[in-house]
Design a protein around this motif. Structure first.
Motif, mmCIF file in Angstrom:
data_model
loop_
_atom_site.group_PDB
_atom_site.id
_atom_site.type_symbol
_atom_site.label_atom_id
_atom_site.label_comp_id
_atom_site.label_asym_id
_atom_site.label_seq_id
_atom_site.Cartn_x
_atom_site.Cartn_y
_atom_site.Cartn_z
ATOM 1 N N MET A 99 6.780 8.058 -9.724
ATOM 2 C CA MET A 99 5.963 7.859 -8.519
ATOM 3 C C MET A 99 5.801 9.161 -7.746
ATOM 4 N N ALA A 100 6.887 9.915 -7.628
ATOM 5 C CA ALA A 100 6.835 11.199 -6.896
ATOM 6 C C ALA A 100 5.863 12.153 -7.587
ATOM 7 N N ARG A 101 5.883 12.173 -8.913
ATOM 8 C CA ARG A 101 4.979 13.062 -9.652
ATOM 9 C C ARG A 101 3.524 12.634 -9.497
ATOM 10 N N LEU A 102 3.284 11.315 -9.483
ATOM 11 C CA LEU A 102 1.922 10.807 -9.270
ATOM 12 C C LEU A 102 1.432 11.195 -7.869
ATOM 13 N N LEU A 103 2.265 10.961 -6.856
ATOM 14 C CA LEU A 103 1.872 11.286 -5.479
ATOM 15 C C LEU A 103 1.639 12.781 -5.309
ATOM 16 N N ASP A 104 2.467 13.602 -5.947
ATOM 17 C CA ASP A 104 2.290 15.056 -5.863
ATOM 18 C C ASP A 104 0.941 15.460 -6.457
ATOM 19 N N LEU A 105 0.613 14.882 -7.603
ATOM 20 C CA LEU A 105 -0.668 15.181 -8.262
ATOM 21 C C LEU A 105 -1.844 14.739 -7.383
ATOM 22 N N LEU A 106 -1.732 13.546 -6.796
ATOM 23 C CA LEU A 106 -2.802 13.030 -5.928
ATOM 24 C C LEU A 106 -2.968 13.894 -4.673
ATOM 25 N N ARG A 107 -1.848 14.336 -4.097
ATOM 26 C CA ARG A 107 -1.931 15.187 -2.896
ATOM 27 C C ARG A 107 -2.553 16.533 -3.223
ATOM 28 N N ARG A 108 -2.212 17.081 -4.393
ATOM 29 C CA ARG A 108 -2.831 18.363 -4.790
ATOM 30 C C ARG A 108 -4.328 18.187 -5.016
ATOM 31 N N ALA A 109 -4.737 17.029 -5.574
ATOM 32 C CA ALA A 109 -6.159 16.758 -5.815
ATOM 33 C C ALA A 109 -6.898 16.510 -4.503
ATOM 34 N N ALA A 110 -6.186 16.026 -3.475
ATOM 35 C CA ALA A 110 -6.825 15.720 -2.191
ATOM 36 C C ALA A 110 -7.159 16.981 -1.397
ATOM 37 N N GLU A 111 -6.488 18.096 -1.703
ATOM 38 C CA GLU A 111 -6.774 19.350 -0.996
ATOM 39 C C GLU A 111 -8.085 19.936 -1.508
ATOM 40 N N ALA A 112 -9.033 20.088 -0.604
ATOM 41 C CA ALA A 112 -10.319 20.687 -0.988
ATOM 42 C C ALA A 112 -10.104 22.182 -1.219
ATOM 43 N N PRO A 113 -10.693 22.726 -2.274
ATOM 44 C CA PRO A 113 -10.511 24.160 -2.520
ATOM 45 C C PRO A 113 -11.170 24.987 -1.420
ATOM 46 N N LYS A 114 -10.554 26.111 -1.099
ATOM 47 C CA LYS A 114 -11.092 26.989 -0.071
ATOM 48 C C LYS A 114 -12.367 27.635 -0.615
ATOM 49 N N PRO A 115 -13.467 27.554 0.113
ATOM 50 C CA PRO A 115 -14.712 28.139 -0.417
ATOM 51 C C PRO A 115 -14.600 29.658 -0.536
ATOM 52 N N ARG A 116 -15.128 30.199 -1.625
ATOM 53 C CA ARG A 116 -15.073 31.638 -1.836
ATOM 54 C C ARG A 116 -16.202 32.292 -1.062
ATOM 55 N N ARG A 117 -15.834 33.296 -0.293
ATOM 56 C CA ARG A 117 -16.849 34.041 0.452
ATOM 57 C C ARG A 117 -17.036 35.386 -0.231
ATOM 58 N N MET A 172 0.832 -1.195 0.000
ATOM 59 C CA MET A 172 0.000 0.000 0.000
ATOM 60 C C MET A 172 0.870 1.249 0.000
ATOM 61 N N ILE A 173 0.459 2.234 -0.766
ATOM 62 C CA ILE A 173 1.182 3.495 -0.851
ATOM 63 C C ILE A 173 0.340 4.557 -0.146
ATOM 64 N N GLN A 174 0.918 5.196 0.853
ATOM 65 C CA GLN A 174 0.221 6.226 1.629
ATOM 66 C C GLN A 174 0.295 7.546 0.867
ATOM 67 N N VAL A 175 -0.862 8.068 0.452
ATOM 68 C CA VAL A 175 -0.903 9.339 -0.265
ATOM 69 C C VAL A 175 -1.139 10.457 0.739
ATOM 70 N N THR A 176 -2.234 10.359 1.477
ATOM 71 C CA THR A 176 -2.556 11.291 2.560
ATOM 72 C C THR A 176 -2.936 10.421 3.755
ATOM 73 N N PRO A 177 -3.149 11.020 4.935
ATOM 74 C CA PRO A 177 -3.533 10.191 6.078
ATOM 75 C C PRO A 177 -4.765 9.311 5.826
ATOM 76 N N ASP A 178 -5.699 9.756 4.972
ATOM 77 C CA ASP A 178 -6.903 8.941 4.743
ATOM 78 C C ASP A 178 -7.003 8.344 3.334
ATOM 79 N N ILE A 179 -5.985 8.524 2.487
ATOM 80 C CA ILE A 179 -6.019 7.923 1.143
ATOM 81 C C ILE A 179 -4.778 7.046 0.955
ATOM 82 N N THR A 180 -5.037 5.781 0.633
ATOM 83 C CA THR A 180 -3.939 4.866 0.305
ATOM 84 C C THR A 180 -4.223 4.222 -1.042
#
Length: 136
Positions: free
Chosen positions: A89-107, A1-9
């Protein structure tokens, strides 16, 4: 298993690596040794990704995404297979981590009273300049 974020493997079986001959400089070595790495990850159908992360990943992938929904990363920066594999692998993980960040809601914000006053004053001044130019 590859750990991407604390809740995504990711399961290693979801990632396929192909070794191909790299183009560019390298002399005879480049013609003989398949050092370039092509990493393929089925982003559209991966069971490891939550739906919101998948949607953001597909948007971030851009032209690295095949019509079948497969993310393709080419790594040919280095002269060894091992370094290119790590790079892919590093590029894949970087892309996955960027996708895992929820966008900040615009107020939505509203202009302050002072900024409205300044805007109207500037418009008044500009109109006055134009009026004086027309009279003269």
């Amino acid at each position: 298993m590859i750990q991407v974020t604390p809740d995504i493997t990711l399961d290693e079986n979801e990632i396929r690596l192909y070794f191909v001959r790299a183009s560019g400089p390298g002399g005879q070595n480049v013609n003989k040794v398949a050092t370039a790495v092509q990493l393929r990850f089925d982003a559209a159908r991966s069971p490891s990704l939550p739906e919101d992360v998948r949607a953001r990943l597909l948007r971030l992938a851009g032209r690295r995404l095949s019509t079948a929904g497969e993310l393709i990363i080419d790594a040919r920066r280095f002269r060894t297979q091992e370094r290119n594999r790590e790079d892919a692998m590093a590029r894949l993980l970087d892309l996955l981590r960027r996708a895992a960040e929820a966008p900040k809601p615009r107020r939505p914000t509203r202009p302050t009273a002072a900024s409205r006053r300044r805007r109207l004053e500037a418009k008044r001044r500009r109109g006055e300049i134009k009026r004086l130019r027309a009279d003269g």
